[in-house]
Write a protein that holds these residues in place. Sequence first.
Motif, short mmCIF file in Angstrom:
data_model
loop_
_atom_site.label_atom_id
_atom_site.label_comp_id
_atom_site.label_asym_id
_atom_site.label_seq_id
_atom_site.Cartn_x
_atom_site.Cartn_y
_atom_site.Cartn_z
N ALA A 164 9.67 10.89 3.51
CA ALA A 164 9.03 10.27 2.35
C ALA A 164 7.51 10.43 2.42
O ALA A 164 6.91 10.30 3.49
N ASP A 165 6.89 10.69 1.27
CA ASP A 165 5.43 10.75 1.19
C ASP A 165 4.85 9.36 0.95
O ASP A 165 3.74 9.07 1.39
N VAL A 166 5.61 8.54 0.23
CA VAL A 166 5.18 7.18 -0.08
C VAL A 166 6.34 6.25 0.28
O VAL A 166 7.49 6.50 -0.10
N LEU A 167 6.02 5.19 1.01
CA LEU A 167 7.06 4.32 1.54
C LEU A 167 6.72 2.86 1.28
O LEU A 167 5.68 2.36 1.69
N LEU A 199 2.89 -1.01 1.70
CA LEU A 199 2.97 0.35 1.18
C LEU A 199 2.31 1.28 2.18
O LEU A 199 1.15 1.08 2.56
N TRP A 200 3.04 2.30 2.60
CA TRP A 200 2.53 3.33 3.49
C TRP A 200 2.54 4.66 2.75
O TRP A 200 3.50 4.95 2.03
N SER A 201 1.48 5.47 2.94
CA SER A 201 1.34 6.68 2.15
C SER A 201 0.67 7.79 2.95
O SER A 201 -0.22 7.55 3.77
N ARG A 202 1.10 9.03 2.70
CA ARG A 202 0.41 10.20 3.26
C ARG A 202 -0.80 10.56 2.41
O ARG A 202 -1.64 11.37 2.83
N LEU A 203 -0.89 9.95 1.21
CA LEU A 203 -1.97 10.23 0.27
C LEU A 203 -2.84 8.99 0.13
O LEU A 203 -2.38 7.86 0.35
N PRO A 204 -4.10 9.17 -0.26
CA PRO A 204 -5.01 8.02 -0.36
C PRO A 204 -4.53 6.96 -1.35
O PRO A 204 -3.91 7.26 -2.38
N LEU A 205 -4.84 5.71 -1.02
CA LEU A 205 -4.51 4.56 -1.85
C LEU A 205 -5.79 3.93 -2.38
O LEU A 205 -6.82 3.93 -1.72
N ARG A 237 0.64 -3.89 -6.11
CA ARG A 237 0.43 -2.72 -6.95
C ARG A 237 -0.68 -1.88 -6.33
O ARG A 237 -1.68 -2.42 -5.85
N ALA A 238 -0.52 -0.56 -6.31
CA ALA A 238 -1.54 0.33 -5.77
C ALA A 238 -1.53 1.64 -6.54
O ALA A 238 -0.53 1.99 -7.19
N THR A 239 -2.62 2.37 -6.46
CA THR A 239 -2.71 3.69 -7.06
C THR A 239 -2.67 4.73 -5.94
O THR A 239 -3.45 4.65 -4.98
N VAL A 240 -1.76 5.69 -6.07
CA VAL A 240 -1.65 6.79 -5.11
C VAL A 240 -2.29 8.03 -5.72
O VAL A 240 -1.95 8.42 -6.85
N ALA A 241 -3.21 8.63 -5.00
CA ALA A 241 -3.90 9.83 -5.49
C ALA A 241 -3.06 11.07 -5.17
O ALA A 241 -2.98 11.50 -4.01
N GLY A 245 -2.54 13.89 -10.27
CA GLY A 245 -3.22 12.76 -10.88
C GLY A 245 -2.76 11.44 -10.28
O GLY A 245 -1.86 11.40 -9.42
N PRO A 246 -3.35 10.33 -10.72
CA PRO A 246 -3.01 9.02 -10.15
C PRO A 246 -1.61 8.57 -10.53
O PRO A 246 -1.13 8.81 -11.64
N LEU A 247 -0.97 7.91 -9.57
CA LEU A 247 0.36 7.37 -9.76
C LEU A 247 0.34 5.89 -9.40
O LEU A 247 -0.07 5.52 -8.29
N ALA A 248 0.74 5.02 -10.32
CA ALA A 248 0.80 3.59 -10.05
C ALA A 248 2.11 3.28 -9.34
O ALA A 248 3.19 3.62 -9.83
#
Length: 367
Positions: A164-167, A199-205, A237-241, A245-248
């Motif tokens: 997963a890229d976003v968890l 929320l854990w992410s490989r992409l910036p939050l 709630r967070a925004t993933v870059a 583009g941005p993903l809520a």
Amino acid sequence: MTRNPPSVRTATRRTHLFPQGGSGRGDAASGVRWAGIRRVFRACSRPGPWKRGPVLAVLALLLGLLMLLHAEITDCGGLGSLVETFLPWFGLFVPVLLAGALWRRSASAVVALLLPVTVWLSLFGGLLGDRSRSGGDLVVAGHNVGADNPDPVGTARDLVASGADVLGLEEITPQARPVYEKALGKAYPYHTVLGTVGLWSRLPLSDVRPVDTEMDAGPLGDSKPAAAKLPYNRALRATVATERGPLAVYVAHLGSVRVMPRSGFWTDSRDRNAKALAKAVAAEPNGRVVLLGDLNGTTDDRAFVGLTSRLHSVQDAAGDGFGFTWPATFPVARIDQILVRGVEPESSWVLQPTGSDHRPVAAAISW
């Protein structure tokens, strides 16, 4: 001794056997006729195939109407939600009734079963096949890790292996939080934990904030400051870059449901949380939204109309089968959801059990 001649002896035997003077052959034929008449009478008096099994026929019609009109069932005592949570399983009554109809040779019951079969297929027939496709720009996953999880390290290892890229995680305890942060930190350089969700992410939050799901109801809850509510916050709630583009991204854990001896299926807390979460999603300005959460209910449940009218299930769109997630040992319902808007689900799947009582879910999405 004087003996009768043979002719006299023969006549005497016949007189004893047939004192009325009848013949054995005639009476035998008469008995056969009467037996045949009795058989015909019994055959005519038996109900025909259309009259047999009236109870089975009525039960089949009631089953079909129950599934067809499930939205009209009163929610008093949570009855409507309870029925809708386990609605797919009502299809198991069809083969039971069919076996009874065949045993009774009831044509009316067999025909009546067409109603529940048709309704069930219209509701769930689309979930029987594999709807997944290859590809996807991003893999997202969600998991209620369980407050009583005896092996958080192993759970974290399994989640990293999912790719997963976003968890999104729910039910994180203060004791387990540092364990997950350490075990997931190498694979996911960006993360946030607010209360019991993370929320854990490989992409910036960015733009990380708690979502008020009205865990505290009434004037007392309204008077509590945000800092006092944060330790038991259950949605963020967070925004993933992303490159597109941005993903809520929302992570949520709605209130539990309970079977209460007096009040029945208690859903008050969950239903209140669901309405508050739906309100937050409705106000979300980003057109691309992913919700990862333990909703403590299926998407068939009327309590989630506010959410399902704005988001759609990746499992329904791109899953394989029903995707049940709870309980982990023998799942009977999908209460762990991935709902999306503005992105295209390519595939959805349920991961292998971890130390939690829920199974993780994952999905590949694209733009």
